[in-house]
Design an enzyme around this catalytic site. Structure first.
Site, PDB file in Angstrom:
ATOM      1  CB  CYS A 199     -10.024 -30.068  16.958  1.00  0.00           C
ATOM      2  SG  CYS A 199     -11.003 -31.592  17.067  1.00  0.00           S
ATOM      3  CG  HIS A 246      11.096 -26.582  14.756  1.00  0.00           C
ATOM      4  ND1 HIS A 246      12.301 -26.209  15.305  1.00  0.00           N
ATOM      5  CD2 HIS A 246      11.386 -27.398  13.722  1.00  0.00           C
ATOM      6  CE1 HIS A 246      13.294 -26.784  14.620  1.00  0.00           C
ATOM      7  NE2 HIS A 246      12.761 -27.505  13.663  1.00  0.00           N
ATOM      8  CG  ASP A 252       9.490 -17.977  21.569  1.00  0.00           C
ATOM      9  OD1 ASP A 252       9.289 -17.106  20.705  1.00  0.00           O
ATOM     10  OD2 ASP A 252      10.625 -18.396  21.864  1.00  0.00           O
ATOM     11  CB  CYS A 292     -13.715 -30.536  13.697  1.00  0.00           C
ATOM     12  SG  CYS A 292     -13.334 -29.363  15.031  1.00  0.00           S
TER      13      CYS A 292
END
Length: 242
Positions: A132, A124, A109, A135
Site C-alpha cells: 500500500c 527488480h 517471478d 500505510c
C-alpha cells in the site's frame, strides 16, 4: 572450439573445485518454466497491445493510467502456475551443498525461492509482493489477482503498487550493494539466461575479479569474449545435465 559434452564436463569440474560461486541470471532462466522473455521473438515486445510493454511498465504510465497498467499487469506479468525448472532446482541444490553463495536475479517471478534457494537478491523486485502506498501494508499476489481495476489496501483503502522496479525507477541501493559485494568476493561467477542488455543490473558484472567467469546463454552476450567457459544453450538444459 569446445564441444557441448566437453563444456559440460568443464562446468562440472569448476563446480566441484570451488565453493564460492555466485549466479547472475535473467529472463532466460524462467522461459523454460513458461514465463515469456520480454525481448525474445515470442516475448512481450512482439505481442500486440495498446502501448509498448516498456511504456506500460513505467512509473509515469503507472501514475497516469493505473487502470490500464493493472489490466496489462494481471494479464501479462503474473504466472501463478509456473513451476521451477532444472536451473532453479540445481541452483538451490548447490546452495544447500555450500557451493553457491548467492543468486542475483533480474527476474521478478519468485521461482528461485520456490525451488528452495534462500539467499536470493531480487534486483527488480517481485510480483509476489505488493504494498500500500499509504500505510505500507503488504499484500500477496493472490490479492492482486482477486481484485479488479486498481487494487485498494484492505487495511486503509490506499492504492496498492506491485513491489517491482518499474522503468524510470531506481534499483534498491541495499540490494545493489549486496550484489556488488557477492560478485566482487566470488571465485566463480556463472552468468545464465541473460543478454546482459539491461542496466544498471548488467553493470554489476564489472565487479567480478575471481578465477572463473562462466556464461551460459542461447544468444551471444557482450561478455562472451571474456568468459573462461562459454556454453550457448538453454540454461535449464545445461543444469539438468549436471
Amino acid at each position: 572450439m569446445t564441444n557441448y559434452s566437453e563444456a559440460l564436463a568443464e562446468l562440472k569440474a569448476i563446480i566441484q573445485k570451488y565453493d564460492n560461486i555466485v549466479f547472475f541470471g535473467g529472463a532466460g532462466v524462467s522461459t523454460e518454466s513458461g514465463i515469456p522473455d520480454f525481448r525474445s521473438v515470442d516475448g512481450l515486445y512482439h505481442q500486440q497491445y495498446d502501448y509498448p510493454p516498456e511504456t506500460i511498465l513505467s512509473h509515469t504510465f503507472y501514475s497516469r493510467k493505473p487502470v490500464e497498467f493493472y489490466r496489462f499487469y494481471r494479464n501479462k506479468m503474473l504466472f501463478p502456475d509456473a513451476k521451477p525448472n532444472a536451473a532453479h532446482l540445481k541452483l538451490a541444490e548447490l546452495e544447500a551443498d555450500g557451493k553457491l553463495k548467492a543468486v542475483i536475479t533480474q527476474n521478478i517471478d519468485g521461482l528461485h525461492q520456490a525451488a528452495g534457494s534462500r539467499n536470493v537478491l531480487e534486483l527488480h523486485g517481485s510480483v509476489l509482493r505488493s504494498y500500500c502506498e499509504e500505510c505500507g501494508q503488504f499484500h500477496d499476489v493472490q490479492y492482486i489477482m482477486n481484485t479488479t481495476g486498481v487494487p485498494k489496501c484492505e487495511k486503509c483503502g490506499g492504492s496498492v503498487k506491485p513491489d517491482v522496479v518499474l522503468y524510470e525507477e531506481g534499483l534498491n541501493s541495499r540490494t545493489m550493494t549486496d550484489a556488488m559485494r557477492y560478485i566482487h568476493d566470488a571465485k566463480v561467477l556463472i552468468i545464465g539466461g541473460t543478454s546482459l542488455a539491461v542496466y544498471p543490473a548488467a553493470g554489476l558484472i564489472d565487479y567480478f575479479n575471481g578465477d572463473k567467469l562462466v556464461v551460459i546463454n542461447k544468444a551471444p552476450t557482450p561478455r562472451d569474449s571474456f568468459a573462461d567457459l562459454l556454453i550457448q544453450a538453454p540454461i535449464g538444459e545445461v543444469f539438468a545435465s549436471l
